[in-house]
Design an enzyme around this catalytic site. Structure first.
Site, PDB file in Angstrom:
ATOM      1  N   GLY A  14       0.806  -1.213   0.000  1.00  0.00           N
ATOM      2  CA  GLY A  14       0.000   0.000   0.000  1.00  0.00           C
ATOM      3  C   GLY A  14       0.844   1.272   0.000  1.00  0.00           C
ATOM      4  N   ASN A  15       2.003   1.210   0.649  1.00  0.00           N
ATOM      5  CA  ASN A  15       2.816   2.413   0.808  1.00  0.00           C
ATOM      6  C   ASN A  15       3.491   2.865  -0.486  1.00  0.00           C
ATOM      7  OD1 ASN A  15       4.654   0.035   1.292  1.00  0.00           O
ATOM      8  ND2 ASN A  15       6.067   1.740   1.081  1.00  0.00           N
ATOM      9  N   LYS A  20      -9.761  -9.304   9.904  1.00  0.00           N
ATOM     10  CA  LYS A  20      -9.022  -8.253   9.204  1.00  0.00           C
ATOM     11  C   LYS A  20      -9.703  -6.893   9.386  1.00  0.00           C
ATOM     12  CE  LYS A  20      -6.216  -6.364   6.269  1.00  0.00           C
ATOM     13  NZ  LYS A  20      -4.817  -6.130   6.590  1.00  0.00           N
ATOM     14  N   LYS A  68      -3.190  -9.597   0.161  1.00  0.00           N
ATOM     15  CA  LYS A  68      -2.572  -9.402  -1.154  1.00  0.00           C
ATOM     16  C   LYS A  68      -1.278 -10.219  -1.315  1.00  0.00           C
ATOM     17  CE  LYS A  68       1.151  -6.293  -0.940  1.00  0.00           C
ATOM     18  NZ  LYS A  68       1.420  -6.464   0.446  1.00  0.00           N
ATOM     19  N   LYS A  89       4.091 -12.297   3.832  1.00  0.00           N
ATOM     20  CA  LYS A  89       5.018 -12.158   2.696  1.00  0.00           C
ATOM     21  C   LYS A  89       5.937 -13.370   2.635  1.00  0.00           C
ATOM     22  CE  LYS A  89       5.055  -7.164   3.390  1.00  0.00           C
ATOM     23  NZ  LYS A  89       3.636  -7.112   3.141  1.00  0.00           N
TER      24      LYS A  89
HETATM   25  P1  ADP Z   1       2.576  -3.839   3.005  1.00  0.00           P
HETATM   26  O1  ADP Z   1       1.587  -2.744   2.807  1.00  0.00           O
HETATM   27  O2  ADP Z   1       3.759  -3.678   2.118  1.00  0.00           O
HETATM   28  O3  ADP Z   1       1.980  -5.225   2.968  1.00  0.00           O
HETATM   29  P2  ADP Z   1       2.960  -4.300   5.862  1.00  0.00           P
HETATM   30  O4  ADP Z   1       2.879  -3.215   6.872  1.00  0.00           O
HETATM   31  O5  ADP Z   1       1.861  -5.297   5.830  1.00  0.00           O
HETATM   32  O6  ADP Z   1       3.193  -3.586   4.469  1.00  0.00           O
HETATM   33  O7  ADP Z   1       4.321  -5.120   6.076  1.00  0.00           O
HETATM   34  C1  ADP Z   1       5.575  -4.446   6.200  1.00  0.00           C
HETATM   35  C2  ADP Z   1       5.920  -4.237   7.672  1.00  0.00           C
HETATM   36  O8  ADP Z   1       6.228  -5.488   8.295  1.00  0.00           O
HETATM   37  C3  ADP Z   1       7.141  -3.424   7.959  1.00  0.00           C
HETATM   38  O9  ADP Z   1       6.900  -2.040   7.897  1.00  0.00           O
HETATM   39  C4  ADP Z   1       7.524  -3.887   9.378  1.00  0.00           C
HETATM   40  O10 ADP Z   1       7.048  -2.957  10.341  1.00  0.00           O
HETATM   41  C5  ADP Z   1       6.767  -5.181   9.573  1.00  0.00           C
HETATM   42  N1  ADP Z   1       7.562  -6.312  10.046  1.00  0.00           N
HETATM   43  C6  ADP Z   1       7.105  -7.222  10.941  1.00  0.00           C
HETATM   44  N2  ADP Z   1       8.021  -8.152  11.195  1.00  0.00           N
HETATM   45  C7  ADP Z   1       9.098  -7.850  10.428  1.00  0.00           C
HETATM   46  C8  ADP Z   1      10.370  -8.464  10.246  1.00  0.00           C
HETATM   47  N3  ADP Z   1      10.706  -9.572  10.903  1.00  0.00           N
HETATM   48  N4  ADP Z   1      11.239  -7.907   9.378  1.00  0.00           N
HETATM   49  C9  ADP Z   1      10.900  -6.775   8.699  1.00  0.00           C
HETATM   50  N5  ADP Z   1       9.711  -6.136   8.843  1.00  0.00           N
HETATM   51  C10 ADP Z   1       8.804  -6.668   9.687  1.00  0.00           C
HETATM   52 MG    MG Z   2       0.440  -5.894   4.357  1.00  0.00          MG
END
Ligand code: ADP
Ligand code: MG
Length: 325
Positions: free
Chosen positions: A19-20, A137, A226, A288
């Site tokens: 999203g970012n 969610k 996603k 992810k």
């Molecule tokens: P997106 O919109 O890209 O799906 P998310 O916020 O769902 O973004 O996922 C990215 C976030 O995951 C990062 O900003 C971080 O805060 C978080 N995160 C949680 N655990 C980890 C980890 N082990 N390593 C890196 N980031 C992590």
């Molecule tokens: Mg996400």
């Protein structure tokens, strides 16, 4: 087969944008802002496209669908609010348009002749998915407790409290994606060589969730993760590389502690071990990593996690989290 192809195997790359890439936490969410963000992202993506590489883009829709929900809520006195699955389709349309505009321009500026083709996608989920009994969610805005009670009574929503941020939010089911409805069409176009002339934008926001009843597909009020949908897309198009692009340069162990260690090249087994040990955030990095592991188990060649600035170096094997088959 041409000589060039014989020397350099084609890379079919699926990029999943978080999203970012389009809207950041402190943005107001104006269209101009989204255009500016996307322009930067598009510049990086366009530079990756070339004779040896096909690109398929998928993306999240959290902030956009949240805004559409709010609009629907505020306008409800005058305009009947559409169901959540329709808002999902609307967000795919608006983001597909935005990506087509900006990526199309960035490609043209580089002299790359490829048409960006957004496809409003549907993702099949199982009607008996346990997620339908347990919505988890959060979507849309925060409400005070009194308003949450009213919405529950009036609209039958499930709402959950977010203690950290102090408020209540609607929660909806997040079922497992089991099929991408448009996959056969996109696969056929790629197999016919259209990957050299088009960039497909697919399965935005995980795709509109639908359930199959006989011959009909019916939209349901749920959201699809996603990252899970990206794994499905990558498998369906026979991608060689899946890159999940987010707001951090990779996955880390000890994330949020003073001993944080960012993962570079890492084996599948090692990554799976860290996942089992709970190193990755449940609703953020966890899905992810899970998506990447699924993709690799299904025969994908490599899985990458990076942010936008790091993506070119990640593809070149010099940065980001990189997991080979
Ligand atoms: P997106 O919109 O890209 O799906 P998310 O916020 O769902 O973004 O996922 C990215 C976030 O995951 C990062 O900003 C971080 O805060 C978080 N995160 C949680 N655990 C980890 C980890 N082990 N390593 C890196 N980031 C992590
Ligand atoms: Mg996400």
């Amino acid at each position: 087969m041409t000589a060039r192809r014989a020397i350099r195997p084609r890379d079919r790359l699926v990029v999943a944008l978080g999203g970012n890439a389009i809207q950041r936490a402190h943005d107001h969410g104006t269209w101009r802002e989204s255009v500016r963000r996307m322009r930067g992202t598009a510049r990086v993506l366009a530079a990756l496209v070339g004779p040896g590489r096909e690109l398929i883009v998928t993306h999240g829709n959290g902030p956009q669908v949240g805004r559409l929900l709010r609009e629907a809520e505020l306008g409800a006195r005058e305009v009947p609010p559409p169901p959540l699955h329709v808002l999902g389709a609307e967000s795919e349309g608006q983001l597909g348009y935005l990506i087509a505009q900006e990526l199309g321009a960035a490609l043209a500026r580089r002299g790359v002749r490829r048409t960006v083709v957004p496809i409003v996608s549907r993702t099949e989920v199982a009607p008996r998915d346990p997620a339908f009994r347990r919505p988890t969610k959060p979507v849309g805005q925060f409400y005070p407790a009194s308003e949450a009670r009213k919405l529950r009574a009036r609209l039958g929503w499930t709402l959950a409290e977010d203690r950290e941020r102090g408020g209540w939010r609607r929660v909806v089911p997040s079922p497992e994606p089991v099929g991408w409805v448009e996959a056969p069409a996109v696969r056929a176009m790629l197999d016919a060589g259209l990957g050299a002339r088009c960039v497909f934008v697919v399965s935005g926001g995980g795709g509109v969730p639908v359930v199959r009843r006989g011959a009909t597909l019916t939209g349901v009020d749920a959201v699809i993760d996603k990252d899970r949908a990206a794994a499905l897309v990558a498998r369906a198009v026979g991608a060689s590389t899946l890159a999940i692009v987010t707001d951090v340069p990779g996955a880390a162990v000890g994330f949020g502690t003073p001993d944080v260690r960012w993962l570079g090249g890492v084996s599948r087994a090692e990554l799976a071990r860290y996942a089992r040990a709970g190193e990755f955030g449940a609703g953020s990095m966890g899905p992810k990593v899970e998506a990447g592991l699924r993709f690799l188990r299904a025969g994908g060649h490599r899985f990458l996690i990076s942010d936008i600035p790091t993506l070119p170096a990640a593809l070149a094997g010099r940065a980001g989290t990189r997991v080979p088959r």
